[in-house]
Design a protein around this motif. Structure first.
Motif, short mmCIF file in Angstrom:
data_model
loop_
_atom_site.label_atom_id
_atom_site.label_comp_id
_atom_site.label_asym_id
_atom_site.label_seq_id
_atom_site.Cartn_x
_atom_site.Cartn_y
_atom_site.Cartn_z
N MET A 1 0.83 -1.19 0.00
CA MET A 1 0.00 0.00 0.00
C MET A 1 0.87 1.25 0.00
N LYS A 2 0.47 2.22 -0.82
CA LYS A 2 1.09 3.53 -0.78
C LYS A 2 0.11 4.49 -0.14
N ILE A 3 0.63 5.43 0.65
CA ILE A 3 -0.24 6.37 1.32
C ILE A 3 0.27 7.79 1.13
N LYS A 4 -0.66 8.70 0.85
CA LYS A 4 -0.32 10.11 0.68
C LYS A 4 -1.27 10.93 1.53
N PHE A 5 -0.71 11.78 2.38
CA PHE A 5 -1.54 12.61 3.25
C PHE A 5 -1.88 13.93 2.58
N LEU A 6 -3.17 14.22 2.53
CA LEU A 6 -3.65 15.50 2.00
C LEU A 6 -4.03 16.42 3.16
N THR A 7 -3.53 16.10 4.33
CA THR A 7 -3.79 16.88 5.54
C THR A 7 -2.49 17.07 6.30
N ASN A 8 -2.41 18.18 7.02
CA ASN A 8 -1.27 18.44 7.89
C ASN A 8 -1.64 18.25 9.36
N ASN A 9 -2.83 17.76 9.61
CA ASN A 9 -3.28 17.56 10.98
C ASN A 9 -2.47 16.43 11.63
N LYS A 10 -1.66 16.80 12.61
CA LYS A 10 -0.75 15.83 13.24
C LYS A 10 -1.50 14.71 13.94
N GLN A 11 -2.68 15.03 14.51
CA GLN A 11 -3.45 14.00 15.20
C GLN A 11 -3.98 12.96 14.23
N THR A 12 -4.49 13.41 13.09
CA THR A 12 -4.99 12.49 12.08
C THR A 12 -3.86 11.61 11.54
N ILE A 13 -2.74 12.22 11.22
CA ILE A 13 -1.59 11.47 10.71
C ILE A 13 -1.12 10.44 11.74
N ALA A 14 -1.08 10.85 13.01
CA ALA A 14 -0.64 9.94 14.07
C ALA A 14 -1.59 8.76 14.22
N LYS A 15 -2.90 9.02 14.14
CA LYS A 15 -3.88 7.94 14.27
C LYS A 15 -3.75 6.93 13.12
N ILE A 16 -3.51 7.43 11.91
CA ILE A 16 -3.33 6.53 10.77
C ILE A 16 -2.09 5.67 10.96
N ASN A 17 -1.00 6.30 11.33
CA ASN A 17 0.25 5.57 11.53
C ASN A 17 0.16 4.58 12.69
N GLN A 18 -0.55 4.96 13.74
CA GLN A 18 -0.74 4.06 14.88
C GLN A 18 -1.55 2.84 14.48
N PHE A 19 -2.58 3.05 13.65
CA PHE A 19 -3.39 1.91 13.22
C PHE A 19 -2.56 0.96 12.36
N ILE A 20 -1.77 1.52 11.45
CA ILE A 20 -0.93 0.68 10.58
C ILE A 20 0.07 -0.13 11.42
N GLU A 21 0.64 0.51 12.42
CA GLU A 21 1.58 -0.20 13.32
C GLU A 21 0.86 -1.31 14.06
N ALA A 22 -0.35 -1.00 14.56
CA ALA A 22 -1.13 -2.01 15.27
C ALA A 22 -1.52 -3.15 14.33
N TRP A 23 -1.82 -2.81 13.09
CA TRP A 23 -2.21 -3.82 12.10
C TRP A 23 -1.10 -4.86 11.91
N ASN A 24 0.13 -4.42 12.01
CA ASN A 24 1.27 -5.31 11.80
C ASN A 24 1.60 -6.15 13.03
N THR A 25 0.99 -5.83 14.18
CA THR A 25 1.36 -6.53 15.41
C THR A 25 0.19 -7.16 16.15
N GLN A 26 -1.04 -6.74 15.86
CA GLN A 26 -2.20 -7.22 16.60
C GLN A 26 -3.05 -8.19 15.79
N ASP A 27 -3.76 -9.06 16.52
CA ASP A 27 -4.69 -10.00 15.88
C ASP A 27 -6.14 -9.59 16.05
N SER A 28 -6.39 -8.53 16.85
CA SER A 28 -7.76 -8.09 17.07
C SER A 28 -7.77 -6.59 17.37
N PHE A 29 -8.95 -5.99 17.24
CA PHE A 29 -9.11 -4.56 17.45
C PHE A 29 -10.41 -4.30 18.20
#
Length: 215
Positions: A1-29
């Motif tokens: 997957m390629k991802i491009k941010f059209l926002t500079n909102n640090k909170q939104t960017i952090a939430k996206i990156n946190q989810f991707i990190e969790a996706w690589n390590t967790q089996d449930s949400f």
């Protein structure tokens, strides 16, 4: 997957990156339900079921690796999370923007896949945004009024009204929006029947067994 941010909102960017990190390590949400099948609550959904849901949508819409997608929903909702999951699972090129009522206001490019809520579609039509530049648009999260349905049908685009809820990991059925008003198409592996006035949903590959809803 390629991802491009059209926002500079640090909170939104952090939430996206946190989810991707969790996706690589967790089996449930843990996600929050809307309350359509009972009182609002937090439930745990399995990663494998989210993967199955993403593949189901990809197969229905004919999405391919490298197709472009726009995330204009809140990542805090199941709809937003599943747009990210679909991009991860299907290998889509995902563009991320702030969730707002007029998501196409500053967008000039076309997309292969976008998900919106009815309010976003309504504002896009009212403000004369080019919805026809979207190859596949799915609309969910709230009912579509008759007036909005007809307005979408007039555009003649490939738009679908979805049916589902958090408990079913987003939609389990879709119908094409056009002037013939076709019925919903149940997605692969899903079975439904009525029990009185309630709909009963079975989708073992989504972790759903005998789920009753009044939706």
């Amino acid at each position: 997957m390629k991802i491009k941010f059209l926002t500079n909102n640090k909170q939104t960017i952090a939430k996206i990156n946190q989810f991707i990190e969790a996706w690589n390590t967790q089996d449930s949400f843990v996600v929050s339900t809307s309350g359509s099948t009972g009182r609002p609550a937090q439930i745990t959904i399995q990663k494998e079921h989210m993967v199955n849901s993403a593949k189901m949508t990809g197969a229905f819409l004919g999405l391919n690796r490298g197709d472009t997608a726009l995330l204009c929903l809140s990542i805090d909702t199941i709809g937003g999370k599943m747009m990210l999951v679909r991009s991860l699972v299907l290998g889509l090129e995902l563009y991320v923007m702030e969730a707002n009522s007029d998501p196409l206001e500053s967008i000039e490019q076309s997309f292969d896949f976008v998900a919106m809520v009815p309010m976003q579609v309504k504002h896009s039509i009212s403000n004369q945004r080019d919805l026809s530049a979207i190859k596949n648009l799915i609309i969910g999260g709230a009912p579509i009024s008759a007036g909005l349905y007809n307005a979408i049908a007039e555009i003649g685009m490939n738009a679908f009204q979805t049916f589902g809820m958090t408990e079913t990991i987003s939609h389990i059925a879709m119908r094409k929006i056009n002037h013939t008003h076709p019925p919903y198409q149940i997605l692969e592996g899903v079975r439904i029947h009525q029990d009185g006035e309630q709909l009963v949903i079975d989708a073992p590959h989504l972790g759903v067994n005998q789920l009753k809803t009044n939706d």
